[in-house]
Design a protein around this motif. Structure first.
Motif: not given
Ligand SMILES: [Zn+2]
Length: 426
Positions: A72-76, A227-229, A266-268, A317-319
């Motif tokens: 549910a959250h990656v940076h290809y 987004t990120h939090l 993401g993260h929280a 994964t947050d790759t």
């Protein structure tokens, strides 16, 4: 022609995080009937064989047939710089991430990495991802072109930044809005693709840009927003200094129309009580990225507290802030992080988080992340004896959960025996 896949079958009738392990359904000799890209029936192998004598049979023996994993959250664009040493969030972005993301101005490079990325995720049994791209529209085109070619259900958006980033990686409130809108109109709803409104995070967007993103999202409420939090304490303090009049980090999104159902954070990790309540109230999604949170030294996500309070939680994964492309490795890290907070997650909960839970965080759980009639046929077949270490442990298992847990903790792409996308083996 229908395909009948036979093996152990694991699916969910509910959410084991809230309903207990009875929500998981396991069949030791089950079958999944696939027809026209969708799952037509799930049941006992013998019953399905009898009812569908013409179906083409693929017998996976003792392997486990599951929904494909959802990340549910990656940076290809960070594929090639995964496992970069020694930095925490802000230094890690400046030292490794931003120089790599600059390369995506080149469409040929973006296409090369997009293809490599999907090769890696599919070999790990992941059939849907939700990705950040870079500020370059070319990076979004490369991602969706490759996903479409492979028939994948996929989510992504152009990452928007207009401050605190290198000149070559910044847009403006206007161009961020215009480019995002053009990409959204081009890709959103085309086949299995969905556009996601994507401001990177408050430190790299001015209030004007956040406002423009909020305006775009308001015009397209059927899109997700990501987004990120509250990933690291330094970052939270920085956000407070950049927005001194706002109540908290979440408020930097809320004030600009970037909080609502369909928002993915993401993260929280470092949430204040008001933020926790507000996120629950609007039913936004919190995306747990455990390998990233340990790798970059961020902290321990409160899975127990947040799932008890009914928050919508996905796993990712947050790759390449995360250290693996594998959702098995990600489940293992989620287990370890939860252990450090005193709550051993059950294998059924971990598997749910990596499939149906992640799909639910993307509001796509009616289409992907489970094996049930009508769902899209994205399937991962998992070998529960993929290495000698796993085999010798799973051999003495007394039930499916004991047989599955060694693969969760020690498995990798060698455990992925087959992957089906849209009803076809890949
Ligand atoms: Zn991220």
């Amino acid at each position: 022609m229908a395909d009948l896949l036979i093996g152990q079958v694991l699916r969910f009738g509910g959410n084991p995080m809230t309903e207990g392990i009875e929500a998981a359904r396991h069949s030791a000799r089950g079958g999944v009937l696939v027809e026209s890209g969708r799952i037509a029936e799930v049941g006992e192998a013998d019953d399905l064989r009898r009812a569908h004598p013409d179906a083409r049979i693929t017998d996976y023996g003792d392997a486990l047939i599951s929904a494909g994993f959802v990340d549910a959250h990656v940076h290809y664009p960070q594929t090639a710089m995964i496992a970069s040493w020694g930095k925490r969030l802000i230094d890690w972005l400046n030292s490794y991430t931003f120089p790599e993301e600059m390369k995506f101005a080149d469409p040929a490079y973006a296409s090369e990495i997009a293809a490599r990325y999907f090769d890696l995720t599919l070999s790990n049994g992941t059939t849907t991802v939700c990705s950040y791209c870079t500020i370059h529209p070319e990076s979004v085109d490369a991602f969706f072109t490759e996903a479409e070619r492979r028939g994948l259900r996929a989510f992504a958006g152009k990452t928007c930044m207009d401050r605190n980033a290198p000149e070559a990686l910044t847009d403006t409130p206007r161009t961020a809005y215009d480019d995002s809108k053009r990409l959204l109109q081009k890709w959103h709803g085309r086949g299995r693709l969905s556009y996601v409104v994507t401001p990177r995070f408050s430190p790299t967007s001015t209030p004007e840009q956040l406002d423009a993103m909020g305006a775009l999202w308001k015009e397209h409420t059927d899109c997700l927003m990501q987004t990120h939090l509250s990933e690291q304490t330094d970052e939270v303090a920085w956000v407070k200094s950049l927005f001194p009049t706002l109540r908290d980090y979440l408020d930097t999104y809320e004030q600009f129309g970037l909080l609502g159902p369909g928002a993915l954070f993401g993260h929280a990790i470092y949430l204040e009580p008001r933020e926790i309540d507000r996120l629950r109230e609007v039913d936004a999604s919190l995306i747990h990225c455990p390998t990233s949170n340990t790798f970059i030294g961020s902290g321990l996500f409160d899975m127990d507290g947040l799932s008890r309070s009914g928050h919508r939680i996905g796993l990712a994964t947050d790759t390449g802030g995360g250290s693996s492309f594998s959702m098995l490795r990600t489940m293992a890290a989620a287990y370890e992080v939860a252990q450090l907070r005193g709550r051993p997650l059950h294998p059924s909960e971990l598997w749910w988080l990596a499939t149906q839970g992640a799909a639910r965080s993307l509001r796509a759980d009616d289409r992907i992340g489970n094996l049930a009639p009508g769902m899209e046929a994205d399937i991962a077949v998992i070998d529960l004896a993929s290495t000698p270490a796993i085999t010798q442990r799973s051999e003495r298992a007394k039930d499916i959960w004991e047989a599955l847990f060694p693969t969760i903790m020690m498995g990798d792409d060698r455990a992925v025996k087959a992957v089906w996308v849209g009803g076809r083996p890949v």
